[in-house]
Write a protein that holds these residues in place. Structure first.
Motif, short mmCIF file in Angstrom:
data_model
loop_
_atom_site.label_atom_id
_atom_site.label_comp_id
_atom_site.label_asym_id
_atom_site.label_seq_id
_atom_site.Cartn_x
_atom_site.Cartn_y
_atom_site.Cartn_z
N ILE A 170 27.35 70.49 75.78
CA ILE A 170 26.47 69.71 74.90
C ILE A 170 25.50 70.66 74.21
O ILE A 170 25.34 71.81 74.64
N ARG A 171 24.85 70.16 73.18
CA ARG A 171 23.81 70.92 72.50
C ARG A 171 22.46 70.31 72.83
O ARG A 171 22.34 69.09 72.94
N LYS A 172 21.46 71.15 72.97
CA LYS A 172 20.08 70.69 73.15
C LYS A 172 19.33 71.04 71.88
O LYS A 172 19.37 72.19 71.43
N ILE A 173 18.64 70.06 71.32
CA ILE A 173 17.91 70.28 70.09
C ILE A 173 16.43 70.12 70.39
O ILE A 173 15.97 69.06 70.80
N SER A 174 15.70 71.20 70.20
CA SER A 174 14.26 71.20 70.45
C SER A 174 13.51 71.21 69.13
O SER A 174 13.81 72.02 68.24
N VAL A 175 12.56 70.30 69.01
CA VAL A 175 11.68 70.22 67.85
C VAL A 175 10.27 70.15 68.41
O VAL A 175 9.97 69.27 69.23
N ALA A 176 9.40 71.05 67.98
CA ALA A 176 8.04 71.11 68.49
C ALA A 176 7.35 69.75 68.37
O ALA A 176 7.42 69.09 67.33
N GLY A 177 6.72 69.31 69.46
CA GLY A 177 5.99 68.06 69.47
C GLY A 177 6.82 66.84 69.82
O GLY A 177 6.29 65.73 69.86
N TYR A 178 8.10 67.02 70.07
CA TYR A 178 9.00 65.91 70.39
C TYR A 178 9.83 66.28 71.61
O TYR A 178 10.08 67.46 71.86
N PRO A 179 10.30 65.27 72.36
CA PRO A 179 11.16 65.58 73.50
C PRO A 179 12.49 66.19 73.04
O PRO A 179 12.95 65.90 71.93
N ARG A 224 16.33 66.65 72.51
CA ARG A 224 17.39 65.66 72.29
C ARG A 224 18.72 66.35 72.49
O ARG A 224 18.83 67.57 72.37
N TYR A 225 19.72 65.56 72.78
CA TYR A 225 21.03 66.10 73.16
C TYR A 225 22.09 65.58 72.20
O TYR A 225 22.01 64.46 71.70
N ASP A 226 23.09 66.43 71.96
CA ASP A 226 24.08 66.14 70.93
C ASP A 226 25.44 66.66 71.35
O ASP A 226 25.56 67.51 72.23
N LYS A 227 26.45 66.17 70.66
CA LYS A 227 27.82 66.64 70.85
C LYS A 227 27.88 68.12 70.53
O LYS A 227 27.13 68.62 69.70
N ASN A 228 28.80 68.80 71.15
CA ASN A 228 28.96 70.22 70.90
C ASN A 228 30.03 70.45 69.83
O ASN A 228 31.06 71.06 70.08
N THR A 229 29.76 69.92 68.66
CA THR A 229 30.65 70.12 67.52
C THR A 229 29.89 70.89 66.46
O THR A 229 28.67 70.87 66.41
N ARG A 230 30.62 71.58 65.60
CA ARG A 230 30.01 72.43 64.57
C ARG A 230 29.34 71.56 63.50
O ARG A 230 30.02 70.91 62.70
N HIS A 231 28.02 71.52 63.50
CA HIS A 231 27.24 70.88 62.45
C HIS A 231 25.80 71.35 62.58
O HIS A 231 25.41 71.95 63.57
N ASP A 232 25.02 71.09 61.57
CA ASP A 232 23.63 71.49 61.54
C ASP A 232 22.76 70.23 61.44
O ASP A 232 23.27 69.12 61.43
N HIS A 233 21.44 70.44 61.38
CA HIS A 233 20.53 69.28 61.42
C HIS A 233 19.43 69.39 60.37
O HIS A 233 18.89 70.47 60.13
N LEU A 234 19.10 68.24 59.80
CA LEU A 234 17.90 68.07 59.00
C LEU A 234 16.85 67.50 59.94
O LEU A 234 17.14 66.58 60.71
N VAL A 235 15.64 68.05 59.91
CA VAL A 235 14.56 67.59 60.78
C VAL A 235 13.38 67.21 59.91
O VAL A 235 12.86 68.03 59.15
N CYS A 236 12.96 65.95 60.02
CA CYS A 236 11.81 65.50 59.24
C CYS A 236 10.54 66.14 59.79
O CYS A 236 10.26 66.05 60.98
N ARG A 237 9.78 66.77 58.93
CA ARG A 237 8.56 67.47 59.35
C ARG A 237 7.45 66.51 59.75
O ARG A 237 6.50 66.89 60.42
N ARG A 238 7.58 65.24 59.37
CA ARG A 238 6.53 64.27 59.67
C ARG A 238 6.84 63.44 60.92
O ARG A 238 6.01 63.32 61.81
N CYS A 239 8.03 62.86 61.01
CA CYS A 239 8.34 61.95 62.12
C CYS A 239 9.29 62.55 63.15
O CYS A 239 9.51 61.98 64.21
N GLY A 240 9.87 63.72 62.85
CA GLY A 240 10.77 64.38 63.79
C GLY A 240 12.19 63.82 63.79
O GLY A 240 13.00 64.22 64.61
N ALA A 241 12.51 62.92 62.86
CA ALA A 241 13.87 62.35 62.80
C ALA A 241 14.89 63.47 62.61
O ALA A 241 14.64 64.44 61.89
N LEU A 242 16.02 63.32 63.29
CA LEU A 242 17.12 64.28 63.18
C LEU A 242 18.29 63.62 62.47
O LEU A 242 18.69 62.51 62.83
#
Length: 131
Positions: A52-61, A63-81
């Protein structure tokens, strides 16, 4: 580990990026006696095994994701992935650095549509009040 396969299935079938607590509540529906520490231990093991992948964003718990090749957009205000599928940059990174690249996690900061709308509304209020 007793719960690892079920946790892996929960993450694999999810359309979101779940926190450990969300995974715990989903697992608890199937295994009522499970405790949160068990979920954390299994998540750490699955992550160490690169299942699995672990995604860390400062200020938020985390989050865990499938281990498939992709990237993420992270909202700087609400932390949405949000998932974003870009071409694989491994060869280009290797060319530029001269290093063998084993993998990467690209997080692109953005402002999600909901937060953008809130900021625009706040800007309109400020303008209307002469601020």
């Amino acid at each position: 580990m007793r719960y690892a396969d079920t946790i892996l299935e929960i993450i694999s079938s999810s359309q979101s990026h779940m926190t450990a607590e969300q995974i715990f509540f989903a697992l608890k529906q199937q295994c009522p006696s499970v405790v949160l520490a068990t979920v954390y231990n299994n998540l750490n093991t699955l992550y160490a095994q690169e299942k699995i992948r672990k995604i860390s964003v400062a200020g938020y718990p985390d989050r865990y994701d499938k281990n498939t090749r992709h990237d993420h957009l992270v909202c700087r205000r609400c932390g949405a992935l949000l998932d974003i599928h870009l071409s694989d940059l491994t060869r280009e990174l290797e060319r530029q650095t001269g290093f063998a690249i084993e993998g990467y996690d690209l997080k692109i900061r953005c402002l999600c549509p909901q937060c953008r709308a809130k900021e625009q509304a706040a800007d309109q209020v400020c303008k209307s009040q002469g601020l």
